[in-house]
Write a protein that holds these residues in place. Structure first.
Motif, PDB file in Angstrom:
ATOM      1  N   ILE A  43       0.847  -1.201   0.000  1.00 58.58           N
ATOM      2  CA  ILE A  43       0.000   0.000   0.000  1.00 58.58           C
ATOM      3  C   ILE A  43       0.884   1.252   0.000  1.00 58.58           C
ATOM      4  CG2 ILE A  43      -1.752   1.310   1.263  1.00 58.58           C
ATOM      5  CD1 ILE A  43      -2.759  -1.425   2.340  1.00 58.58           C
ATOM      6  N   ALA A  44       1.913   1.262   0.847  1.00 61.64           N
ATOM      7  CA  ALA A  44       2.828   2.406   0.898  1.00 61.64           C
ATOM      8  C   ALA A  44       3.476   2.647  -0.458  1.00 61.64           C
ATOM      9  CB  ALA A  44       3.897   2.176   1.967  1.00 61.64           C
ATOM     10  N   ASP A  45       3.870   1.571  -1.107  1.00 65.92           N
ATOM     11  CA  ASP A  45       4.489   1.710  -2.425  1.00 65.92           C
ATOM     12  C   ASP A  45       3.490   2.212  -3.462  1.00 65.92           C
ATOM     13  OD1 ASP A  45       6.923   0.848  -1.389  1.00 65.92           O
ATOM     14  OD2 ASP A  45       6.633  -1.232  -2.032  1.00 65.92           O
ATOM     15  N   ALA A  46       2.254   1.714  -3.408  1.00 65.00           N
ATOM     16  CA  ALA A  46       1.230   2.135  -4.372  1.00 65.00           C
ATOM     17  C   ALA A  46       0.937   3.632  -4.253  1.00 65.00           C
ATOM     18  CB  ALA A  46      -0.050   1.330  -4.161  1.00 65.00           C
ATOM     19  N   TYR A  47       1.030   4.161  -3.039  1.00 67.70           N
ATOM     20  CA  TYR A  47       0.761   5.583  -2.819  1.00 67.70           C
ATOM     21  C   TYR A  47       2.042   6.425  -2.787  1.00 67.70           C
ATOM     22  CZ  TYR A  47      -4.192   4.874  -2.112  1.00 67.70           C
ATOM     23  OH  TYR A  47      -5.516   4.583  -2.313  1.00 67.70           O
ATOM     24  N   GLY A  48       3.205   5.794  -2.964  1.00 62.02           N
ATOM     25  CA  GLY A  48       4.463   6.534  -3.044  1.00 62.02           C
ATOM     26  C   GLY A  48       4.902   7.183  -1.749  1.00 62.02           C
ATOM     27  N   VAL A  49       4.613   6.534  -0.603  1.00 58.92           N
ATOM     28  CA  VAL A  49       4.925   7.159   0.679  1.00 58.92           C
ATOM     29  C   VAL A  49       5.998   6.419   1.484  1.00 58.92           C
ATOM     30  CG1 VAL A  49       2.662   8.255   0.846  1.00 58.92           C
ATOM     31  CG2 VAL A  49       3.007   6.003   1.872  1.00 58.92           C
ATOM     32  N   SER A  61      -1.702  11.839   4.440  1.00 64.98           N
ATOM     33  CA  SER A  61      -3.145  11.591   4.417  1.00 64.98           C
ATOM     34  C   SER A  61      -3.670  11.865   3.016  1.00 64.98           C
ATOM     35  CB  SER A  61      -3.873  12.511   5.404  1.00 64.98           C
ATOM     36  OG  SER A  61      -3.501  12.224   6.725  1.00 64.98           O
ATOM     37  N   PHE A  62      -4.561  10.992   2.578  1.00 61.21           N
ATOM     38  CA  PHE A  62      -5.194  11.144   1.269  1.00 61.21           C
ATOM     39  C   PHE A  62      -6.699  11.251   1.477  1.00 61.21           C
ATOM     40  CE2 PHE A  62      -1.294   8.846   0.588  1.00 61.21           C
ATOM     41  CZ  PHE A  62      -0.764   9.402  -0.566  1.00 61.21           C
ATOM     42  N   LEU A  63      -7.307  12.255   0.886  1.00 56.91           N
ATOM     43  CA  LEU A  63      -8.757  12.370   0.862  1.00 56.91           C
ATOM     44  C   LEU A  63      -9.194  11.848  -0.497  1.00 56.91           C
ATOM     45  CD1 LEU A  63     -11.472  13.294   2.022  1.00 56.91           C
ATOM     46  CD2 LEU A  63     -11.016  15.556   1.040  1.00 56.91           C
ATOM     47  N   ILE A  64      -9.927  10.760  -0.481  1.00 60.71           N
ATOM     48  CA  ILE A  64     -10.379  10.136  -1.723  1.00 60.71           C
ATOM     49  C   ILE A  64     -11.881  10.355  -1.838  1.00 60.71           C
ATOM     50  CG2 ILE A  64     -10.528   7.972  -3.021  1.00 60.71           C
ATOM     51  CD1 ILE A  64      -8.049   7.046  -1.376  1.00 60.71           C
ATOM     52  N   GLY A  65     -12.284  10.963  -2.926  1.00 51.61           N
ATOM     53  CA  GLY A  65     -13.689  11.269  -3.145  1.00 51.61           C
ATOM     54  C   GLY A  65     -14.499  10.029  -3.475  1.00 51.61           C
ATOM     55  N   LEU A  66     -15.807  10.187  -3.502  1.00 48.43           N
ATOM     56  CA  LEU A  66     -16.695   9.072  -3.838  1.00 48.43           C
ATOM     57  C   LEU A  66     -16.453   8.559  -5.248  1.00 48.43           C
ATOM     58  CD1 LEU A  66     -20.006  10.345  -2.200  1.00 48.43           C
ATOM     59  CD2 LEU A  66     -18.438   8.581  -1.344  1.00 48.43           C
ATOM     60  N   ASP A  67     -15.831   9.384  -6.092  1.00 52.23           N
ATOM     61  CA  ASP A  67     -15.512   8.969  -7.455  1.00 52.23           C
ATOM     62  C   ASP A  67     -14.224   8.150  -7.526  1.00 52.23           C
ATOM     63  OD1 ASP A  67     -13.616  10.930  -6.972  1.00 52.23           O
ATOM     64  OD2 ASP A  67     -14.215  12.214  -8.647  1.00 52.23           O
ATOM     65  N   GLY A  68     -13.567   7.952  -6.356  1.00 55.99           N
ATOM     66  CA  GLY A  68     -12.336   7.165  -6.311  1.00 55.99           C
ATOM     67  C   GLY A  68     -11.085   7.960  -6.623  1.00 55.99           C
ATOM     68  N   LYS A  69     -11.222   9.244  -6.888  1.00 58.40           N
ATOM     69  CA  LYS A  69     -10.072  10.084  -7.219  1.00 58.40           C
ATOM     70  C   LYS A  69      -9.548  10.774  -5.959  1.00 58.40           C
ATOM     71  CE  LYS A  69     -11.585  10.978 -11.913  1.00 58.40           C
ATOM     72  NZ  LYS A  69     -12.019  11.995 -12.874  1.00 58.40           N
ATOM     73  N   ILE A  70      -8.230  10.957  -5.908  1.00 60.36           N
ATOM     74  CA  ILE A  70      -7.613  11.659  -4.782  1.00 60.36           C
ATOM     75  C   ILE A  70      -7.942  13.138  -4.906  1.00 60.36           C
ATOM     76  CG2 ILE A  70      -5.435  12.298  -3.675  1.00 60.36           C
ATOM     77  CD1 ILE A  70      -4.345   9.558  -4.591  1.00 60.36           C
ATOM     78  N   THR A  74      -2.185  15.506   2.193  1.00 58.38           N
ATOM     79  CA  THR A  74      -1.431  16.224   3.223  1.00 58.38           C
ATOM     80  C   THR A  74      -0.214  15.373   3.550  1.00 58.38           C
ATOM     81  OG1 THR A  74      -3.400  17.237   4.176  1.00 58.38           O
ATOM     82  CG2 THR A  74      -1.449  17.140   5.572  1.00 58.38           C
ATOM     83  N   ASP A  75       0.964  15.944   3.421  1.00 59.62           N
ATOM     84  CA  ASP A  75       2.226  15.244   3.677  1.00 59.62           C
ATOM     85  C   ASP A  75       2.988  16.066   4.715  1.00 59.62           C
ATOM     86  OD1 ASP A  75       4.651  13.909   3.632  1.00 59.62           O
ATOM     87  OD2 ASP A  75       4.820  13.902   1.450  1.00 59.62           O
ATOM     88  N   SER A  76       2.801  15.704   5.991  1.00 60.71           N
ATOM     89  CA  SER A  76       3.404  16.460   7.087  1.00 60.71           C
ATOM     90  C   SER A  76       3.622  15.533   8.274  1.00 60.71           C
ATOM     91  CB  SER A  76       2.467  17.599   7.505  1.00 60.71           C
ATOM     92  OG  SER A  76       2.908  18.207   8.688  1.00 60.71           O
ATOM     93  N   PRO A  77       4.691  15.738   9.033  1.00 66.19           N
ATOM     94  CA  PRO A  77       4.889  14.916  10.235  1.00 66.19           C
ATOM     95  C   PRO A  77       3.915  15.274  11.357  1.00 66.19           C
ATOM     96  CG  PRO A  77       6.678  16.495   9.984  1.00 66.19           C
ATOM     97  CD  PRO A  77       5.823  16.618   8.762  1.00 66.19           C
ATOM     98  N   SER A  78       3.217  16.393  11.269  1.00 72.16           N
ATOM     99  CA  SER A  78       2.324  16.870  12.327  1.00 72.16           C
ATOM    100  C   SER A  78       0.892  16.356  12.139  1.00 72.16           C
ATOM    101  CB  SER A  78       2.302  18.399  12.356  1.00 72.16           C
ATOM    102  OG  SER A  78       1.276  18.858  13.203  1.00 72.16           O
ATOM    103  N   ALA A  79       0.400  15.589  13.112  1.00 73.57           N
ATOM    104  CA  ALA A  79      -0.968  15.075  13.052  1.00 73.57           C
ATOM    105  C   ALA A  79      -1.983  16.214  13.035  1.00 73.57           C
ATOM    106  CB  ALA A  79      -1.226  14.142  14.231  1.00 73.57           C
ATOM    107  N   ASP A  80      -1.706  17.300  13.755  1.00 75.09           N
ATOM    108  CA  ASP A  80      -2.625  18.441  13.792  1.00 75.09           C
ATOM    109  C   ASP A  80      -2.809  19.058  12.409  1.00 75.09           C
ATOM    110  OD1 ASP A  80      -3.050  18.132  16.506  1.00 75.09           O
ATOM    111  OD2 ASP A  80      -1.524  19.596  17.069  1.00 75.09           O
ATOM    112  N   VAL A  81      -1.738  19.131  11.636  1.00 77.36           N
ATOM    113  CA  VAL A  81      -1.814  19.675  10.280  1.00 77.36           C
ATOM    114  C   VAL A  81      -2.734  18.792   9.436  1.00 77.36           C
ATOM    115  CG1 VAL A  81      -0.498  20.097   8.153  1.00 77.36           C
ATOM    116  CG2 VAL A  81       0.415  20.844  10.354  1.00 77.36           C
ATOM    117  N   HIS A  82      -2.628  17.491   9.609  1.00 81.37           N
ATOM    118  CA  HIS A  82      -3.454  16.565   8.833  1.00 81.37           C
ATOM    119  C   HIS A  82      -4.933  16.802   9.107  1.00 81.37           C
ATOM    120  CE1 HIS A  82      -0.437  13.779   7.070  1.00 81.37           C
ATOM    121  NE2 HIS A  82       0.312  14.391   7.991  1.00 81.37           N
TER     122      HIS A  82
END
Length: 96
Positions: A43-49, A61-70, A74-82
């Motif tokens: 999974i990590a490899d599929a998402y490049g993380v 974090s990835f927000l994926i819409g109901l259409d399946g598209k990203i 959010t790419d940050s070490p801070s959980a609050d930012v996510h």
């Protein structure tokens, strides 16, 4: 994550840790969302993380819409930012 659940957002965590490790983590921190064990890193490899040369992923974090598209990343070490960015992205997505 309750703030996202009210907007019908399903939160799922993923890491390289084992299922047993995840159960302990969920109990320790009283998480209200599931964690998936990505022990082989597919999974990590599929998402490049994946962190280069490690069996670890960056906090992304990835927000994926109901259409399946990203819809947002959010790419940050801070959980609050996510949480903040995801709330904003969900609100924006809901307006469209």
């Amino acid at each position: 994550m309750g703030a996202l659940a009210k907007d019908n957002v399903e939160v799922i965590g993923v890491s390289f840790d084992s299922t047993e490790s995840h159960q302990a983590f969920i109990s320790k921190y009283a998480l209200n969302f599931p964690l998936l064990a990505d022990t082989d890193g597919k999974i990590a490899d599929a998402y490049g993380v994946r962190m280069t040369g490690k069996s670890m992923a960056r906090r992304v974090s990835f927000l994926i819409g109901l259409d399946g598209k990203i819809a947002h990343v959010t790419d940050s070490p801070s959980a609050d930012v996510h949480l903040t960015e995801m709330q904003q992205a969900v609100a924006k997505l809901a307006k469209n």
